[in-house]
Design a protein around this motif. Sequence first.
Motif, PDB file in Angstrom:
ATOM      1  N   PHE A 291      39.261  41.241  41.794  1.00 43.16           N
ATOM      2  CA  PHE A 291      37.957  40.418  41.336  1.00 43.16           C
ATOM      3  C   PHE A 291      39.002  38.840  41.053  1.00 43.16           C
ATOM      4  N   ARG A 292      37.692  38.191  41.137  1.00 44.69           N
ATOM      5  CA  ARG A 292      38.359  36.637  40.477  1.00 44.69           C
ATOM      6  C   ARG A 292      39.255  36.229  38.894  1.00 44.69           C
ATOM      7  N   HIS A 296      35.023  37.747  35.709  1.00 41.34           N
ATOM      8  CA  HIS A 296      34.892  38.609  36.680  1.00 41.34           C
ATOM      9  C   HIS A 296      34.295  39.892  36.643  1.00 41.34           C
TER      10      HIS A 296
END
Length: 320
Positions: A291-292, A296
């Motif tokens: 995930f970023r 996020h």
Amino acid sequence: MKTVALAIFPCVQSLDVAGPLDVFAEANTFVGPEDGYEITLVGADRAPVRASNGLRLSADVAFAEAADAYDLLLVAGGPALPTQGCDPRLTAWLRATAPRCPRYGSICTGAFALGHAGLLDDRAVTTHWSDAQRLAEQFPRARVEYDRIHIRDGALVTSAGVTAGIDLGLALVHEDHGPEVALAVAKRLVVVAQRQGGQSQFSPLLTAPSKPHSPIDGVHAHVIANLRGAHRVEDLAAVAGMSARTFARAFKLETRRTPAEFVEGARIDAARNRLEAADLPLKVVAYDCGFRNAEHMRLVFVRRLGLTPSDYRARFRAPS
């Protein structure tokens, strides 16, 4: 007094029977006799049947003796229904009686019995997450909702697996008597009146591709082993040895999801495993799973599972 009929049969799931009936029985303690529920177990005959866990249950009346209609008709589930079909006597009774009832439906895999009776056509339905795909394949005219705990479509009410019958019962009590009574019943049963999220919080989002050792299977393994990668369609197509267009079409055909949906599901499942197993900071889990950032990951969890990573950890964290 509302009349409730619940169909039982050999190898029925006992919690599918006891869960909703306990909801209705508890509701009777909070409403007047004229507004309560009169419960009848209905079976092929009155002989005792053995539930899937060994519990012996007896029907109050046989199908041939049952009333022509009830205020609510339900059929419980059983582990054999998805694969071994349904007793023709149960099918005939459901087909004849359910259309006369203001509300009818199923708990768990009882939806398969409704399907054999032709009662799911063109309706939104749900069942246990592990059997939802099979339900959709056996009854293609049904609109199967994979992530719902329970659902109502007109007169038809269906629920997810096992304990979801309690959720369905509480929803019906809420409908009949309002939120205060439903909440009071939930407190007596020590359950939540309305649980957050859907079935996906309990089920894996990913299943293995249908063809082991296929190019799609190779992509599956590549993504799982490299969650931090960007995994653009072009890159995954190169892993599979296909053009991007051919790969996207073949992937959707074999897995019933787009490559992007698959990658997101892989990251969610990996994050769930970490949240269940350890007290790692959320930002570390997010990074490890591609995930970023933690925000996020939170947004994806809420969209796909209906609850945050913190909520998921609180519910499913393994005891130390």
